[in-house]
Write a protein that holds these residues in place. Structure first.
Motif, PDB file in Angstrom:
ATOM      1  N   ASP A  59       0.999  -1.240   0.184  1.00 32.91           N
ATOM      2  CA  ASP A  59       0.164  -0.028   0.021  1.00 32.91           C
ATOM      3  C   ASP A  59       1.075   1.161   0.104  1.00 32.91           C
ATOM      4  OD1 ASP A  59      -2.348  -1.530   2.304  1.00 32.91           O
ATOM      5  OD2 ASP A  59      -2.663  -1.254   0.029  1.00 32.91           O
ATOM      6  N   THR A  60       2.141   1.160   0.016  1.00 34.22           N
ATOM      7  CA  THR A  60       3.064   2.198   0.110  1.00 34.22           C
ATOM      8  C   THR A  60       3.017   3.086  -1.019  1.00 34.22           C
ATOM      9  OG1 THR A  60       4.816   1.292   1.835  1.00 34.22           O
ATOM     10  CG2 THR A  60       5.553   2.927   0.365  1.00 34.22           C
ATOM     11  N   ALA A  61       2.592   4.202  -1.070  1.00 33.88           N
ATOM     12  CA  ALA A  61       2.555   5.027  -2.441  1.00 33.88           C
ATOM     13  C   ALA A  61       2.209   6.522  -1.931  1.00 33.88           C
ATOM     14  CB  ALA A  61       1.304   4.574  -3.212  1.00 33.88           C
ATOM     15  N   VAL A  62       2.263   7.355  -2.806  1.00 32.72           N
ATOM     16  CA  VAL A  62       1.644   8.687  -2.732  1.00 32.72           C
ATOM     17  C   VAL A  62       0.188   8.598  -3.058  1.00 32.72           C
ATOM     18  CG1 VAL A  62       1.736  10.963  -3.566  1.00 32.72           C
ATOM     19  CG2 VAL A  62       4.046   9.853  -3.412  1.00 32.72           C
ATOM     20  N   TYR A  63      -0.557   9.068  -2.210  1.00 36.67           N
ATOM     21  CA  TYR A  63      -2.022   9.098  -2.201  1.00 36.67           C
ATOM     22  C   TYR A  63      -2.592  10.448  -2.632  1.00 36.67           C
ATOM     23  CZ  TYR A  63      -2.215   4.466  -0.433  1.00 36.67           C
ATOM     24  OH  TYR A  63      -2.280   3.034  -0.209  1.00 36.67           O
ATOM     25  N   TYR A  64      -3.432  10.377  -3.779  1.00 33.86           N
ATOM     26  CA  TYR A  64      -3.956  11.596  -4.311  1.00 33.86           C
ATOM     27  C   TYR A  64      -5.453  11.754  -4.180  1.00 33.86           C
ATOM     28  CZ  TYR A  64       0.490  12.123  -6.641  1.00 33.86           C
ATOM     29  OH  TYR A  64       1.956  12.203  -6.826  1.00 33.86           O
ATOM     30  N   CYS A  65      -5.891  12.813  -3.604  1.00 36.22           N
ATOM     31  CA  CYS A  65      -7.324  13.189  -3.743  1.00 36.22           C
ATOM     32  C   CYS A  65      -7.651  13.640  -5.038  1.00 36.22           C
ATOM     33  CB  CYS A  65      -7.643  13.825  -2.650  1.00 36.22           C
ATOM     34  SG  CYS A  65      -9.280  14.730  -2.451  1.00 36.22           S
ATOM     35  N   ALA A  66      -9.107  13.418  -5.450  1.00 36.95           N
ATOM     36  CA  ALA A  66      -9.283  13.895  -7.021  1.00 36.95           C
ATOM     37  C   ALA A  66     -10.880  13.991  -6.635  1.00 36.95           C
ATOM     38  CB  ALA A  66      -9.193  12.971  -7.982  1.00 36.95           C
ATOM     39  N   ALA A  67     -11.392  15.040  -7.497  1.00 33.23           N
ATOM     40  CA  ALA A  67     -12.934  15.389  -7.563  1.00 33.23           C
ATOM     41  C   ALA A  67     -13.464  15.452  -8.894  1.00 33.23           C
ATOM     42  CB  ALA A  67     -12.954  16.564  -6.769  1.00 33.23           C
ATOM     43  N   GLY A  68     -14.633  15.155  -9.107  1.00 31.30           N
ATOM     44  CA  GLY A  68     -15.314  15.294 -10.668  1.00 31.30           C
ATOM     45  C   GLY A  68     -16.684  15.794 -10.510  1.00 31.30           C
ATOM     46  N   GLU A  69     -16.957  16.506 -11.620  1.00 35.48           N
ATOM     47  CA  GLU A  69     -18.366  17.245 -11.737  1.00 35.48           C
ATOM     48  C   GLU A  69     -19.234  15.941 -12.390  1.00 35.48           C
ATOM     49  OE1 GLU A  69     -17.942  20.600 -13.776  1.00 35.48           O
ATOM     50  OE2 GLU A  69     -16.821  21.727 -12.070  1.00 35.48           O
ATOM     51  N   ARG A  70     -18.836  14.964 -12.739  1.00 36.26           N
ATOM     52  CA  ARG A  70     -19.667  13.592 -13.305  1.00 36.26           C
ATOM     53  C   ARG A  70     -18.952  12.530 -12.709  1.00 36.26           C
ATOM     54  NH1 ARG A  70     -18.560  12.695 -19.261  1.00 36.26           N
ATOM     55  NH2 ARG A  70     -16.588  13.401 -19.632  1.00 36.26           N
ATOM     56  N   TRP A  71     -19.834  11.320 -12.847  1.00 37.04           N
ATOM     57  CA  TRP A  71     -19.076  10.236 -12.389  1.00 37.04           C
ATOM     58  C   TRP A  71     -19.903   8.964 -12.840  1.00 37.04           C
ATOM     59  CZ3 TRP A  71     -19.587   6.252  -8.503  1.00 37.04           C
ATOM     60  CH2 TRP A  71     -18.740   5.604  -8.096  1.00 37.04           C
ATOM     61  N   SER A  72     -19.542   7.851 -13.293  1.00 37.32           N
ATOM     62  CA  SER A  72     -20.215   6.549 -13.567  1.00 37.32           C
ATOM     63  C   SER A  72     -19.616   5.439 -12.619  1.00 37.32           C
ATOM     64  CB  SER A  72     -20.206   6.360 -15.050  1.00 37.32           C
ATOM     65  OG  SER A  72     -20.796   4.989 -15.315  1.00 37.32           O
ATOM     66  N   PRO A  73     -20.545   4.627 -12.066  1.00 34.08           N
ATOM     67  CA  PRO A  73     -19.891   3.719 -11.362  1.00 34.08           C
ATOM     68  C   PRO A  73     -19.313   2.478 -12.435  1.00 34.08           C
ATOM     69  CG  PRO A  73     -22.124   3.573 -11.335  1.00 34.08           C
ATOM     70  CD  PRO A  73     -21.810   4.781 -11.909  1.00 34.08           C
ATOM     71  N   LEU A  74     -19.836   2.448 -13.581  1.00 37.57           N
ATOM     72  CA  LEU A  74     -19.232   1.731 -14.510  1.00 37.57           C
ATOM     73  C   LEU A  74     -17.885   2.008 -15.108  1.00 37.57           C
ATOM     74  CD1 LEU A  74     -22.351   1.334 -17.043  1.00 37.57           C
ATOM     75  CD2 LEU A  74     -21.730  -0.114 -14.865  1.00 37.57           C
ATOM     76  N   ARG A  75     -17.481   3.241 -14.896  1.00 35.47           N
ATOM     77  CA  ARG A  75     -15.977   3.737 -15.068  1.00 35.47           C
ATOM     78  C   ARG A  75     -15.496   4.612 -14.067  1.00 35.47           C
ATOM     79  NH1 ARG A  75     -16.758   6.866 -20.557  1.00 35.47           N
ATOM     80  NH2 ARG A  75     -14.548   7.143 -20.467  1.00 35.47           N
ATOM     81  N   PRO A  76     -15.161   3.948 -12.529  1.00 40.95           N
ATOM     82  CA  PRO A  76     -15.229   4.607 -11.534  1.00 40.95           C
ATOM     83  C   PRO A  76     -13.909   5.476 -11.578  1.00 40.95           C
ATOM     84  CG  PRO A  76     -14.764   2.204 -11.337  1.00 40.95           C
ATOM     85  CD  PRO A  76     -15.420   2.409 -12.800  1.00 40.95           C
ATOM     86  N   SER A  77     -12.763   5.097 -12.131  1.00 44.52           N
ATOM     87  CA  SER A  77     -11.753   5.877 -12.070  1.00 44.52           C
ATOM     88  C   SER A  77     -11.767   7.081 -13.414  1.00 44.52           C
ATOM     89  CB  SER A  77     -10.570   4.981 -12.512  1.00 44.52           C
ATOM     90  OG  SER A  77     -10.693   4.437 -13.945  1.00 44.52           O
ATOM     91  N   ASP A  78     -12.613   7.246 -14.131  1.00 42.13           N
ATOM     92  CA  ASP A  78     -12.839   8.336 -15.174  1.00 42.13           C
ATOM     93  C   ASP A  78     -13.503   9.706 -14.443  1.00 42.13           C
ATOM     94  OD1 ASP A  78     -13.532   6.182 -17.806  1.00 42.13           O
ATOM     95  OD2 ASP A  78     -11.633   6.639 -16.648  1.00 42.13           O
ATOM     96  N   PHE A  79     -13.543  10.587 -15.231  1.00 38.68           N
ATOM     97  CA  PHE A  79     -14.207  11.931 -15.049  1.00 38.68           C
ATOM     98  C   PHE A  79     -13.659  12.848 -13.615  1.00 38.68           C
ATOM     99  CE2 PHE A  79     -16.706  10.398 -18.466  1.00 38.68           C
ATOM    100  CZ  PHE A  79     -17.239   9.139 -18.195  1.00 38.68           C
ATOM    101  N   PHE A  80     -12.338  12.593 -13.558  1.00 38.92           N
ATOM    102  CA  PHE A  80     -12.166  13.251 -12.293  1.00 38.92           C
ATOM    103  C   PHE A  80     -11.077  14.449 -12.836  1.00 38.92           C
ATOM    104  CE2 PHE A  80     -12.919  11.093  -8.323  1.00 38.92           C
ATOM    105  CZ  PHE A  80     -13.151   9.855  -8.983  1.00 38.92           C
ATOM    106  N   ASP A  81     -11.693  15.609 -12.429  1.00 36.81           N
ATOM    107  CA  ASP A  81     -10.938  16.803 -13.024  1.00 36.81           C
ATOM    108  C   ASP A  81     -10.282  17.740 -12.211  1.00 36.81           C
ATOM    109  OD1 ASP A  81     -14.593  17.176 -13.683  1.00 36.81           O
ATOM    110  OD2 ASP A  81     -13.174  16.805 -15.360  1.00 36.81           O
ATOM    111  N   TYR A  82     -10.132  17.396 -10.896  1.00 40.29           N
ATOM    112  CA  TYR A  82      -9.299  18.342  -9.996  1.00 40.29           C
ATOM    113  C   TYR A  82      -8.440  17.265  -9.178  1.00 40.29           C
ATOM    114  CZ  TYR A  82     -12.935  21.765 -11.420  1.00 40.29           C
ATOM    115  OH  TYR A  82     -13.747  22.453 -12.253  1.00 40.29           O
TER     116      TYR A  82
END
Length: 124
Positions: free
Chosen positions: A90-113
């Motif tokens: 689990d060692t890593a740099v962890y990044y927070c991200a936010a998005g204005e739309r999202w789909s559970p079918l593509r959970p890693s997509d649509f992050f803008d910030y």
């Protein structure tokens, strides 16, 4: 614009726990999802989990399912990543991200910030 600031990283022993925080500020009224990604040395960034408050809920990577949990305090515009039973992988740099739309079918997509990241090291 939306600004994201992570905190809570550090060094923890295997089997231990750590909680990361991500505070959002700025034009947050359009944000519908916040998530966490991580990047280990020499590896590509990978999706950890996401929390959407439009009714879709949470999604987690298989590698963290059952150990990590994402929650939100909407009064503080803050999302948390509770990490339990941590492993050296689990060692890593962890990044927070936010998005204005999202789909559970593509959970890693649509992050803008994105935040700047916080280091998590799991080692004895």
């Amino acid at each position: 614009q939306v600004q994201l600031v992570e905190s809570g990283g550090g060094l923890v022993q295997p089997g231990g726990s750590l909680r990361l925080s991500c505070a959002a500020s700025g034009r947050t009224f359009n944000i519908v999802v916040m998530g966490w990604f991580r990047q280990a040395p020499g590896k590509e960034r990978e999706f950890v989990g996401a929390f959407s408050w439009t009714g879709i809920g949470r999604k987690y990577a298989d590698s963290v399912k059952g150990r990590f949990d994402i929650s939100r305090d909407n009064t503080k515009n803050t999302v948390y990543l509770q990490m339990n039973n941590l492993k050296p992988e689990d060692t890593a740099v962890y990044y927070c991200a936010a998005g204005e739309r999202w789909s559970p079918l593509r959970p890693s997509d649509f992050f803008d910030y994105w935040g700047q990241g916080t280091q998590v090291t799991v080692s004895a």
